[in-house]
Every structure is written in structure tokens, then in C-alpha cells.
Design a protein around this motif. Structure first.
Motif, PDB file in Angstrom:
ATOM      1  N   CYS A 170       0.854  -1.190   0.000  1.00 18.86           N
ATOM      2  CA  CYS A 170       0.000   0.000   0.000  1.00 18.86           C
ATOM      3  C   CYS A 170       0.893   1.246   0.000  1.00 18.86           C
ATOM      4  CB  CYS A 170      -0.959  -0.026   1.180  1.00 18.86           C
ATOM      5  SG  CYS A 170      -0.244   0.396   2.786  1.00 18.86           S
ATOM      6  N   CYS A 244       4.120  -2.899   8.038  1.00 14.36           N
ATOM      7  CA  CYS A 244       3.309  -1.726   7.676  1.00 14.36           C
ATOM      8  C   CYS A 244       2.223  -1.526   8.731  1.00 14.36           C
ATOM      9  CB  CYS A 244       2.675  -1.926   6.295  1.00 14.36           C
ATOM     10  SG  CYS A 244       1.515  -0.607   5.842  1.00 14.36           S
ATOM     11  N   CYS A 247      -1.359  -2.315   6.618  1.00 11.82           N
ATOM     12  CA  CYS A 247      -1.587  -3.571   5.872  1.00 11.82           C
ATOM     13  C   CYS A 247      -0.659  -4.691   6.307  1.00 11.82           C
ATOM     14  CB  CYS A 247      -1.513  -3.331   4.361  1.00 11.82           C
ATOM     15  SG  CYS A 247       0.157  -3.337   3.673  1.00 11.82           S
TER      16      CYS A 247
HETATM   17 ZN   LIG Z   1       1.037  -1.210   3.688  1.00  5.78          ZN
END
Ligand SMILES: [Zn+2]
Length: 268
Positions: A170, A244, A247
């Protein structure tokens, strides 16, 4: 859904393509795309998606058309000055293609309303011009499991990436946190060539079309950068980050939130 003779003619250059055909055009007509920001990126994206026959297009923007917008925001014209950008954009889109539905959201997109907004659409286009909005759209799309196209333009430079849930890194995997407001100039401070929006916003529309018809390779796992002065495109491979914040395997962001950005232009 059968096609009328008018639709067969309107979309004939799509239908003749083996990658689109009647089936692909039907998918476009049934498709729902949300464009956040009716500015330099959102304008060309909205024009091409309307022309392509994307059946439902949402457009969100809290701003009105200003003379200084017209150098790049080609969906608005001089007589539109003073109108809300969403109304001006809707009128132009329906003039191109009266058979589509355009939903307008004359409001700031915030952590309060973004989940409801994105839930109604298949694909989201980030046409905003500031980091808090870009992180907000990223987080909401990751949490709502919605694909989206990120893009940014400034001066003679642009960048683009596409996120597809479960498949790709992402925006936050790449950029983690917004830079401090004083570290980055806005387009207002730095300037931007109008055609940059045309190039990059059209690529965003292309990603939405490819996603809806289910053909081709999306710009997932890569950041595409464009330097107009050297006329160079670069495609940089991006890893997905396990750590992350939104995500990753142990996300710390579980609902959208707004970054404070005192004194900065938060208009979309
Ligand atoms: Zn991410």
C-alpha cells in the motif's frame, strides 16, 4: 443487459477491442468509481471515465472553481468560476455522456465519512493534493479492502501506484508517514505544468478501466515516476512490508484517522 444502437455506436471503439468487447463494456457500465478531488488529477480522470461509460462515478471535493484552477483542471471552464467543483465536473461529465450517473459530494473527505463513501464504490481514484488526504484514502481503502490508484504531481514530475487488497504493497508501505508540512511545498507554492495532470490523471483512469474490465497488469507492487523535462518514465519495484502500520501482519491502524496539518491547505 442489451445494448441500444446508440450505445453500440458510442462505445464502438471499445467494443471492437478483443480485451473489452461487449462483456467489458457491460462491466464498465456496471462499474462504480469514486474520484476524490476534482482538480488537476481528478479532472482528466473524470472526463475519460465518463466518456468510457463507467456507469456510476462519485466525485468528492469541498472547493469552488477559481480562475487559477483553469490552467490544469480541464473539466471546468471559465463560466464555471464560482460554482462548486463537483457541480461543474458533473455538468461536464453529463454533457459528454448523459447516460451515466454522477454522485457529487460537496464536502471534505475525513475519517468520519470516508468509510461510508468508499464502501459504495468498486475502485477509488486519489486525486488529492496533500499528504493527510493521501494517507487517509490509503488507510480507508486498505481497511475497506478497496483497490485504489494513488498519484501525485508537482512541477514537471509525477508519480503513480495502484493498490489491490491482498496483492500489493500500500501507499503506507512505501511512504510510512506524511513528511512535516514545512518540508514539502504544495502545488500552489511550487507550481505544476497543467499537462502533468493530463498525463498522470489519464493513467489513473486507465488503471480504473483495466481493473473494471479485468484485463492487463495493474501498477501494483511498483511506483511509476514520470519526469517530463527528461521525458523519462521509471517503474520502481516496491516490496510489501510486513511491519506496515495498516496492511502489515500486526497493524496498529485499525480505523481511519486525520492527520493534523496546521496552516496547510487541506482542500481536496
Ligand atoms: Zn502497507
Amino acid at each position: 443487459m442489451g445494448f441500444t444502437n446508440e450505445q453500440l455506436e458510442r462505445y464502438s471503439r471499445h467494443i471492437i477491442l478483443k480485451e473489452v468487447g461487449v462483456k467489458g463494456q457491460k462491466r464498465l457500465l456496471e462499474g462504480k468509481v469514486l474520484i476524490v478531488g476534482a482538480g488537476g488529477l481528478g479532472a482528466p480522470a473524470a472526463l475519460y471515465l465518463a466518456a468510457a461509460g463507467v456507469g456510476t462515478i462519485g466525485i468528492a471535493d469541498a472547493d469552488t472553481v477559481d480562475l487559477s484552477n483553469l490552467q490544469r483542471q480541464v473539466i471546468h471552464t471559465t463560466p464555471d468560476i464560482g460554482k462548486t467543483k463537483v457541480q461543474s465536473a458533473k455538468e461536464t461529465m453529463l454533457a459528454i455522456n448523459p447516460e451515466i450517473t454522477v454522485n457529487t459530494y460537496y464536502k471534505f473527505v475525513t475519517s468520519e465519512n470516508i468509510m461510508e463513501l468508499v464502501s459504495e464504490y468498486d475502485f477509488i481514484i486519489d486525486g488529492t493534493d496533500n499528504f493527510p488526504a493521501k494517507f487517509l484514502i490509503n488507510d480507508a481503502c486498505v481497511l475497506a479492502k478497496k483497490p485504489f490508484s494513488h498519484a501525485g504531481i508537482i512541477r514537471f514530475q509525477g508519480q503513480l501506484l495502484t493498490y489491490v487488497p491482498g496483492e500489493s504493497p500500500c501507499y503506507r508501505c512505501v511512504f510510512r508517514e506524511p513528511p512535516p508540512p514545512e518540508a514539502v511545498p504544495t502545488c500552489r507554492q511550487a507550481g505544476v505544468i497543467g499537462a502533468m495532470g493530463g498525463v498522470i490523471g489519464s493513467l489513473q483512469a486507465m488503471e480504473a478501466v483495466k481493473y473494471l474490465i479485468g484485463k492487463g497488469d495493474l501498477l501494483t507492487g511498483h511506483l511509476l515516476t514520470y519526469d517530463a523535462l527528461s521525458m523519462s518514465f521509471r517503474k520502481i519495484k516496491l516490496p510489501r512490508r510486513d511491519d506496515c502500520a495498516v496492511c502489515g501482519t500486526h497493524p496498529t491502524i485499525t480505523k481511519p484517522f486525520d492527520y493534523e496539518q496546521a496552516g496547510c491547505d487541506l482542500k481536496l
